[in-house]
Design a protein around this motif. Structure first.
Motif, PDB file in Angstrom:
ATOM      1  N   MET A   1      50.845  30.647  39.773  1.00  0.00           N
ATOM      2  CA  MET A   1      50.774  29.345  39.093  1.00  0.00           C
ATOM      3  C   MET A   1      52.094  28.587  39.257  1.00  0.00           C
ATOM      4  SD  MET A   1      50.129  28.512  35.051  1.00  0.00           S
ATOM      5  CE  MET A   1      51.764  29.161  34.631  1.00  0.00           C
ATOM      6  N   TYR A   2      53.212  29.291  39.129  1.00  0.00           N
ATOM      7  CA  TYR A   2      54.520  28.656  39.299  1.00  0.00           C
ATOM      8  C   TYR A   2      54.704  28.133  40.728  1.00  0.00           C
ATOM      9  CZ  TYR A   2      55.995  30.530  34.774  1.00  0.00           C
ATOM     10  OH  TYR A   2      56.112  30.815  33.430  1.00  0.00           O
TER      11      TYR A   2
ATOM     12  N   ASP B   1      52.741  25.048  41.212  1.00  0.00           N
ATOM     13  CA  ASP B   1      53.351  23.914  40.508  1.00  0.00           C
ATOM     14  C   ASP B   1      54.631  23.446  41.181  1.00  0.00           C
ATOM     15  OD1 ASP B   1      51.355  23.865  38.645  1.00  0.00           O
ATOM     16  OD2 ASP B   1      52.428  25.087  37.172  1.00  0.00           O
TER      17      ASP B   1
ATOM     18  N   GLN C   1      43.246  25.900  41.843  1.00  0.00           N
ATOM     19  CA  GLN C   1      44.442  25.902  41.002  1.00  0.00           C
ATOM     20  C   GLN C   1      44.094  25.911  39.515  1.00  0.00           C
ATOM     21  OE1 GLN C   1      47.304  22.996  42.147  1.00  0.00           O
ATOM     22  NE2 GLN C   1      48.698  23.398  40.437  1.00  0.00           N
ATOM     23  N   GLU C   2      43.050  25.202  39.135  1.00  0.00           N
ATOM     24  CA  GLU C   2      42.679  25.154  37.719  1.00  0.00           C
ATOM     25  C   GLU C   2      42.254  26.527  37.216  1.00  0.00           C
ATOM     26  OE1 GLU C   2      39.511  22.812  34.791  1.00  0.00           O
ATOM     27  OE2 GLU C   2      39.876  22.091  36.830  1.00  0.00           O
TER      28      GLU C   2
ATOM     29  N   THR D   1      45.262  28.751  36.875  1.00  0.00           N
ATOM     30  CA  THR D   1      46.035  28.411  35.676  1.00  0.00           C
ATOM     31  C   THR D   1      45.416  29.043  34.437  1.00  0.00           C
ATOM     32  OG1 THR D   1      46.741  26.312  36.647  1.00  0.00           O
ATOM     33  CG2 THR D   1      46.885  26.523  34.251  1.00  0.00           C
ATOM     34  N   GLU D   2      44.083  29.037  34.362  1.00  0.00           N
ATOM     35  CA  GLU D   2      43.402  29.655  33.226  1.00  0.00           C
ATOM     36  C   GLU D   2      43.623  31.170  33.210  1.00  0.00           C
ATOM     37  OE1 GLU D   2      39.344  28.524  33.452  1.00  0.00           O
ATOM     38  OE2 GLU D   2      39.691  26.417  32.906  1.00  0.00           O
TER      39      GLU D   2
ATOM     40  N   ALA E   1      46.164  32.729  34.498  1.00  0.00           N
ATOM     41  CA  ALA E   1      47.569  32.942  34.135  1.00  0.00           C
ATOM     42  C   ALA E   1      47.771  32.824  32.627  1.00  0.00           C
ATOM     43  CB  ALA E   1      48.447  31.934  34.866  1.00  0.00           C
ATOM     44  N   SER E   2      47.057  31.897  31.996  1.00  0.00           N
ATOM     45  CA  SER E   2      47.159  31.726  30.555  1.00  0.00           C
ATOM     46  C   SER E   2      46.641  32.962  29.826  1.00  0.00           C
ATOM     47  CB  SER E   2      46.384  30.488  30.095  1.00  0.00           C
ATOM     48  OG  SER E   2      46.914  29.314  30.684  1.00  0.00           O
TER      49      SER E   2
END
Length: 325
Positions: A217-218, A221, A237-238, A241-242, A244-245
């Protein structure tokens, strides 16, 4: 002098009763109601401070402390850290585990350590509540689940009194939780440092796995310039990101659990190791040598775990990128 019944609060001028919450100035020993002291913001016995004297020396002979000789007072000792009343024969506070049998001139507030002889942090690991090394506690007389406090102290070595007091609290109050800040911040490193290699290894693997989606994710970004991932990662990517969260949340939950139970797990390891050594048919000297070998901390294990974590994350990231190329 732990009971100031009959003396007068320097701030409000009211006489202390046996139920008042009393704190004393750590420099001169002047007693105050806790609320009065914090309202004043400082010790206001300026004359005594200028003389460089001690409150008991200058005022103690002017106060009737006869009530201090009551049977109730004689049978109790107030914890200097949390204020809990304890049996006079107790060595540690039944609530917080603080050593009670202290023989020092300093008389700080109930929620602060005594004196300047403080044993801070876990041998360089940041953030643990400091405990002082008392001058009159005989750890040979402290029994914790069949082993003397001296043995637990010898096993823990660094910050030994913190652990002996915590272990005593576990045994006495039948609880399993405390709070260990290093274990919250760096759980895998803490356990390697304390030679708890199995749980340390499991946490190291877990940490490496959940760190990969966060690293990806980093990179997506743009935090790591020059690193370009396969297009499939940018297309999703979305979702990444989820993921990673979720991984970050899982990591946080595990860290909190470790922070709450790390001391108890270390207690179980210490007790098990001491029991195994005690049951061996060897001399006392050989037993002590084994305790020295198996206990304490390992800076080498800490360094290896940090290096291993970095290597595992990089290998997992490289393997994942290679798979999707």
């Amino acid at each position: 002098m732990s009971d100031f019944t009959g003396a007068k609060c320097e701030y409000c001028k009211k006489i202390f009763t046996s139920t008042d919450d009393v704190v004393v100035c750590p420099e001169c020993g002047t007693p105050y109601h806790r609320d009065c002291y914090f309202e004043a913001g400082e010790c206001i016995n300026y004359e005594l401070h200028e003389k460089g004297g001690d409150w008991e020396q200058f005022y103690g002979d002017r106060v009737d402390f006869s009530s201090n000789n009551s049977e109730e007072t004689a049978s109790e000792t107030r914890c200097p850290r949390c204020g809990t009343s304890n049996p006079s024969s107790g060595l540690f506070c039944v609530k917080c585990g603080m050593p009670l049998n202290l023989n020092q001139e300093a008389r700080p507030f109930n929620n602060t350590p005594y004196g300047n002889n403080q044993n801070t942090n876990d041998g360089g690991m940041p953030g643990q509540q400091p405990f002082i090394i008392p001058q009159t506690i005989d750890l040979k007389q402290v029994d914790i689940d069949g082993h003397k406090g001296e043995k637990y102290g010898k096993f823990a070595k660094k910050n030994f009194l913190y652990y002996v007091a915590t272990f005593f609290n576990f045994s006495k109050n039948k609880i399993k939780t405390s709070f260990n800040i290093p274990a919250v911040l760096f759980p895998e490193y803490f356990f390697f440092y304390r030679k708890m290699y199995l749980i340390g290894t499991l946490l190291l693997i877990f940490s490496s796995i959940v760190s990969v989606p966060v690293m990806i994710m980093y990179i997506l970004d743009g935090m790591f310039e020059g690193i370009i991932l396969p297009q499939i990662f940018y297309d999703n990517q979305e979702i990444i990101t989820e993921i990673a969260s979720v991984c970050s949340f899982a990591r946080t939950a595990v860290c909190i659990i470790c922070g709450l139970f790390a001391n108890y797990w270390y207690f179980l390891k210490s007790k098990k190791t001491l029991t195994e050594i005690e049951n061996m048919d060897i001399t006392d000297q050989e037993k002590n040598e084994l305790i020295d070998k198996k206990g304490g901390t390992s800076g080498l294990a800490l360094a290896i775990s940090v290096t291993a974590n970095l290597i595992l994350v990089m290998l997992a990231l490289i393997g994942l990128v290679s798979y999707f190329k």
